[in-house]
Design a protein around this motif. Structure first.
Motif, PDB file in Angstrom:
ATOM      1  N   THR A  63     -24.197 -33.130  -6.990  1.00  0.00           N
ATOM      2  CA  THR A  63     -23.026 -33.951  -7.305  1.00  0.00           C
ATOM      3  C   THR A  63     -21.981 -33.038  -7.931  1.00  0.00           C
ATOM      4  O   THR A  63     -22.276 -32.296  -8.865  1.00  0.00           O
ATOM      5  CB  THR A  63     -23.378 -35.078  -8.289  1.00  0.00           C
ATOM      6  N   PHE A 102     -19.714 -36.444 -16.253  1.00  0.00           N
ATOM      7  CA  PHE A 102     -18.830 -35.293 -16.411  1.00  0.00           C
ATOM      8  C   PHE A 102     -18.578 -35.006 -17.884  1.00  0.00           C
ATOM      9  O   PHE A 102     -18.326 -35.900 -18.679  1.00  0.00           O
ATOM     10  CB  PHE A 102     -17.496 -35.559 -15.712  1.00  0.00           C
ATOM     11  N   GLY A 110     -13.094 -34.057 -13.673  1.00  0.00           N
ATOM     12  CA  GLY A 110     -13.574 -35.402 -13.974  1.00  0.00           C
ATOM     13  C   GLY A 110     -13.710 -36.320 -12.786  1.00  0.00           C
ATOM     14  O   GLY A 110     -14.258 -37.411 -12.909  1.00  0.00           O
ATOM     15  N   LYS A 111     -13.259 -35.895 -11.614  1.00  0.00           N
ATOM     16  CA  LYS A 111     -13.332 -36.730 -10.423  1.00  0.00           C
ATOM     17  C   LYS A 111     -14.392 -36.203  -9.459  1.00  0.00           C
ATOM     18  O   LYS A 111     -14.577 -34.991  -9.323  1.00  0.00           O
ATOM     19  CB  LYS A 111     -11.972 -36.784  -9.727  1.00  0.00           C
ATOM     20  N   ILE A 112     -15.077 -37.129  -8.787  1.00  0.00           N
ATOM     21  CA  ILE A 112     -16.093 -36.736  -7.812  1.00  0.00           C
ATOM     22  C   ILE A 112     -15.438 -35.978  -6.653  1.00  0.00           C
ATOM     23  O   ILE A 112     -14.412 -36.389  -6.119  1.00  0.00           O
ATOM     24  CB  ILE A 112     -16.831 -37.969  -7.255  1.00  0.00           C
ATOM     25  N   TYR A 113     -16.056 -34.859  -6.287  1.00  0.00           N
ATOM     26  CA  TYR A 113     -15.600 -34.054  -5.168  1.00  0.00           C
ATOM     27  C   TYR A 113     -16.663 -34.163  -4.086  1.00  0.00           C
ATOM     28  O   TYR A 113     -17.828 -33.837  -4.318  1.00  0.00           O
ATOM     29  CB  TYR A 113     -15.420 -32.608  -5.618  1.00  0.00           C
ATOM     30  N   TYR A 142     -18.130 -32.477  -9.628  1.00  0.00           N
ATOM     31  CA  TYR A 142     -16.947 -33.025 -10.291  1.00  0.00           C
ATOM     32  C   TYR A 142     -15.885 -31.933 -10.391  1.00  0.00           C
ATOM     33  O   TYR A 142     -16.198 -30.771 -10.680  1.00  0.00           O
ATOM     34  CB  TYR A 142     -17.265 -33.486 -11.714  1.00  0.00           C
ATOM     35  N   ASN A 192     -27.924 -36.919 -11.716  1.00  0.00           N
ATOM     36  CA  ASN A 192     -26.487 -36.928 -11.960  1.00  0.00           C
ATOM     37  C   ASN A 192     -26.214 -37.024 -13.457  1.00  0.00           C
ATOM     38  O   ASN A 192     -26.702 -37.938 -14.133  1.00  0.00           O
ATOM     39  CB  ASN A 192     -25.839 -38.096 -11.219  1.00  0.00           C
TER      40      ASN A 192
END
Length: 244
Positions: A202, A235, A207-210, A204, A232
């Protein structure tokens, strides 16, 4: 009386002061070595003129062997048990993915920083000091944590300590990626593996999911990257010390 241990903020401040002092020393050293570089170039031309191509290849091979032996025997290489992986197998010079690693000093024309955090099944793993810096190291431990203040060669992408800060220092503003950094480190990176650890990854970015391949993440200024292998982990933002 028990001596108070320095806080993380104190360590970051001390590390930044060391970097500033290092920059000044490198600028002075660069001036001193210009003449040496010119003389070295004349010697190289003389070798070529004498038909000594084989000698040049042999010299480069010898330099790589010496650097590899230094990396294997240098006790200053980071061997912390908290590391994702050591630097014992990393590149020892030349060029990797366009990232040059034959510089005797850092190139500060383009100088930014990104940060990398890694968790493996919820346990944080540190990035070693000296990724992209070829031993033998000048290692400073006066602040209570190790800081690489010098080495025999620098790649454009490197680390000085275990904070996870990646230094991007090159002659121009070329955009490098996280995959370039891992290639210099000689560690795998994909959606199913980070270094020696395998599992669903997973990612980030700030702070945003990539959702793409983490190797394609561009290393831009103050980029905060987090890789979670397996479990997971939410963040965790990184507070940049002043001066970066």
């Amino acid at each position: 009386m028990t001596q108070k241990k320095p806080s993380n903020a104190d360590r970051r401040r001390i590390a930044q002061e060391k970097i500033a002092a290092q920059r000044q020393a490198e600028a002075a050293r660069q001036k001193r070595t210009r003449l040496i570089s010119i003389v070295g170039g004349v010697v190289a031309v003389a070798v070529i003129a004498g038909g000594g191509t084989w000698v040049i290849v042999r010299a480069n091979s010898h330099a790589s062997t010496v650097a590899a032996k230094a990396a294997a025997s240098d006790p200053s290489i980071d061997h912390s048990t908290a590391l994702l992986a050591t630097t014992s197998a990393q590149s020892t010079g030349g060029t990797v993915d366009g990232v040059v690693g034959s510089n005797e000093m850092e190139n500060l024309n383009y100088h930014i920083h990104a940060h990398l955090t890694i968790f493996v099944n919820g346990v944080q793993k540190t990035i070693p000091y000296g990724v992209g810096i070829v031993p033998p190291y000048q290692l400073d431990t006066s602040s209570g944590s190790a800081f690489v203040s010098g080495g025999s060669k620098y790649f454009y992408l490197h680390t000085h300590d275990e904070t996870g800060i990646i230094h991007i220092e090159s002659p121009n503003n070329h955009v490098y990626t996280l995959g370039n950094f891992f290639d210099v480190w000689k560690q795998p990176l994909s959606t199913s593996q980070v270094g020696p650890d395998k599992g669903s990854v997973t990612t980030y970015v700030n702070g945003k999911i990539y959702t793409g391949d983490p190797a394609d993440i561009k290393l831009s200024k103050y980029e905060n990257i987090q890789l979670d292998v397996g479990k997971n982990t939410p963040f965790q933002n990184f507070s940049w010390p002043s001066g970066y």
